[in-house]
Design a protein around this motif. Sequence first.
Motif, PDB file in Angstrom:
ATOM      1  N   TYR A 390       0.840  -1.204   0.000  1.00 47.53           N
ATOM      2  CA  TYR A 390       0.000   0.000   0.000  1.00 47.53           C
ATOM      3  C   TYR A 390       0.878   1.260   0.000  1.00 47.53           C
ATOM      4  O   TYR A 390       0.657   2.181  -0.784  1.00 47.53           O
ATOM      5  N   LEU A 391       1.882   1.274   0.868  1.00 53.39           N
ATOM      6  CA  LEU A 391       2.777   2.435   0.928  1.00 53.39           C
ATOM      7  C   LEU A 391       3.554   2.595  -0.379  1.00 53.39           C
ATOM      8  O   LEU A 391       3.698   3.701  -0.899  1.00 53.39           O
ATOM      9  N   ARG A 392       4.060   1.491  -0.887  1.00 52.68           N
ATOM     10  CA  ARG A 392       4.845   1.552  -2.130  1.00 52.68           C
ATOM     11  C   ARG A 392       3.969   1.997  -3.299  1.00 52.68           C
ATOM     12  O   ARG A 392       4.430   2.716  -4.189  1.00 52.68           O
ATOM     13  N   SER A 393       2.696   1.571  -3.288  1.00 55.91           N
ATOM     14  CA  SER A 393       1.809   1.926  -4.403  1.00 55.91           C
ATOM     15  C   SER A 393       1.509   3.419  -4.427  1.00 55.91           C
ATOM     16  O   SER A 393       0.905   3.919  -5.369  1.00 55.91           O
ATOM     17  N   ARG A 394       1.925   4.111  -3.363  1.00 56.39           N
ATOM     18  CA  ARG A 394       1.751   5.561  -3.330  1.00 56.39           C
ATOM     19  C   ARG A 394       3.059   6.295  -3.635  1.00 56.39           C
ATOM     20  O   ARG A 394       3.147   7.501  -3.498  1.00 56.39           O
ATOM     21  N   GLY A 395       4.116   5.541  -3.957  1.00 47.26           N
ATOM     22  CA  GLY A 395       5.374   6.166  -4.359  1.00 47.26           C
ATOM     23  C   GLY A 395       6.459   6.130  -3.303  1.00 47.26           C
ATOM     24  O   GLY A 395       7.580   6.589  -3.542  1.00 47.26           O
ATOM     25  N   ILE A 396       6.146   5.591  -2.117  1.00 53.33           N
ATOM     26  CA  ILE A 396       7.146   5.532  -1.047  1.00 53.33           C
ATOM     27  C   ILE A 396       8.065   4.327  -1.287  1.00 53.33           C
ATOM     28  O   ILE A 396       7.579   3.216  -1.504  1.00 53.33           O
ATOM     29  N   GLY A 397       9.372   4.546  -1.266  1.00 58.02           N
ATOM     30  CA  GLY A 397      10.335   3.491  -1.567  1.00 58.02           C
ATOM     31  C   GLY A 397      10.268   2.345  -0.573  1.00 58.02           C
ATOM     32  O   GLY A 397       9.792   2.506   0.554  1.00 58.02           O
ATOM     33  N   GLU A 398      10.779   1.184  -0.967  1.00 53.80           N
ATOM     34  CA  GLU A 398      10.623  -0.001  -0.130  1.00 53.80           C
ATOM     35  C   GLU A 398      11.301   0.143   1.228  1.00 53.80           C
ATOM     36  O   GLU A 398      10.718  -0.178   2.267  1.00 53.80           O
TER      37      GLU A 398
END
Lengths: 443, 251
Positions: A390-398
């Motif tokens: 969910y976080l990554r799908s918003r552009g936040i790196g792994e």
Amino acid sequence: MTAAESGVFRAQYEALTQDGTGPGWLGALRRDGFAHFASRGFPGPREEAWRHTNVAPIARATFALPEPGRTVPAERLSRLDFGGAFTGWEIVFVDGHFSRELSSPSGAEGVRIGSLADALRDEPERLRPHLARLAPPDDTDPFRGLNAALLEDGGFIELAPGVAPTAPVHLIFFSTGDAGRPTVTHPRTLVVAGGGSHATVVETYAGAEGGAYLTNAVTEIVVEAGARVDHYKLQRESEGAFHVSTLAVELGRDATFSDHNVCVGGALVRQHVEARFAGQGGDCALFGLFVGDGAQHHDTRTLVDHAVPHCTSRELYKGILGGRSRGVFHGKVLVRQDAQKTNAYQANQNLLLSKEALVNSTPALEIHADDVKCKHGSTTGQLDPLALFYLRSRGIGEDAARSLLTYAFASDLVSRITVQPVRVALEAFLHHRLPAAPQEAVA
Amino acid sequence: MLEIRGLRARVGGNEILKGLDLTVNAGEVHAVMGPNGSGKSTLAHVLAGRPGYEVTGGSVTYRGRDLLALSPEERAREGVFLAFQYPVEIPGVSNVYFLKAALNAVRKHRGEPELDAMDFLALVKEKAKVVDIDESLVKRPVNEGFSGGEKKRNEIFQMAILDPALAILDETDSGLDIDALRVVAGGVNQLRSKDRAMIVVTHYQRLLNFIVPDRVHVLMDGRIARSGDKDLALELESKGYEWLEGQVAAR
């Protein structure tokens, strides 16, 4: 008898008991403590209570007494006292001994804050009713006996009934330890909060980077009727250090106690936290966060003793384990036969950040009364892959997403810390340990 | 904007997408409908790059680039947005922090300066109006304790803040009462633009009364079984999916 028992510990014990100073009851306590220690030695892995924590590295080490006259570099101290953000009384112990130069002048009307050594010399009768009453030498934990035998200094805090100083007290125990020559200290702290008083006490344990040493600490806190003590312990020992400790608390009628245990340093750490209700209406909250990495070993063992009716206890310990670190939580809530209307809650939640990290969690209830509300639970897991996505799908790196979720896991414990500089220091530590973690994420 | 050719994908060892073709141009809204298990949500998650959704064949070209070669965060930074059917609760992380981190990651990627707290809060205030989201929700932990409707509003609110080029809405209507549906759909409509493409995944025609699509596709057994204009959705509503299933089986 092992080398350690016959070596530095016996030599120190003999020096302390043969110098002829000090009250007779203290000599008796030392003899009792050393007898308990010497008769059984250090615990082995076959003992149930020590099954998950092997203290062989401590038993094997040859400890020396710290060289007298050392001090803490100012820069190092300023990091421990929250960079000057702390507005309270600060008492500094270097290698187990009170440092008048580094400590702030303390005390106020009805508030005695000072060193145990001073009190033992000047007013031992004030200590006698309580010292080693809550954590006497016993057979289960030889470290406690060793501390009783060899105690010299630590904090002594006494509040007269009804006083409520707004300033917290900060006790800093700093070990200068050499890498090649491990040293040992036995800090002993006593807090007596008179009826209706209110105190906030912070204990920090730390040492020189790279230092090898053993801290064997015992803290006893007496919370008398209607009093309240908020206690914080920040275990930030050096990465090569051994740390063994006991916190023993007694709550009188309608007393309130909270503990916030932050355990992040040290190589091998074992902590005992014990709270006993001595009067009805008591409220005890134990919170803890242990964060391990590399090969760190953090073991926390709690006991909440509901000896009387109508008391409430809450316990929440969280572990974050990375690298090859190991965490151990053993919690026991004992509800004795007379302790009707007990309300007890205990939880341990752990987050494993690597495949090699390991946690042993044993929450336990032992209930002998029938009209009680008790709950306990334990969970251990990894970061939620769906939350990560969910976080990554918003552009936040792994990496940032992992740090953010790890930080979030600890955030409820962090936000409970009401002494602001302590909270800020813990946040700073977590940011340091989780490099991509946010500066302002706590909701 | 988006060209999907012969897309095949597996989830947990089961092949779900079995050669799917779909072309979506900028400015268009495409509805993807289909019965349960037809692969609608799988398509949405494959496009967003969800780990564990294994692409076994075909290609996805997004603005001339191979979308499948990008990590989920790279896709987001390139302007792909997935509104989740079940938005994830993240206790301990405030919505506002989360969004600021996300927006700044996207802006950094675009070579734009990061927004400071003041500018960001002004943006939040402006975009909160799109879906009439309460500002107190913005300060709370991400989706924690939100009602179903609040979670869906929060998804569209995030979309408004991140300003994607391709938005995929996965069953945004599920679990919404009619009033909440009206608000969420109204927000989506405000975000329609000639530069933005949208894929609206839904089981029911109801949502399409509010978000009127340019094209409607019916997904069956991992493939597009039928495409048409908005009237296809109405036909499906009256005849049911069995009607098409019969036709597909007969082919």
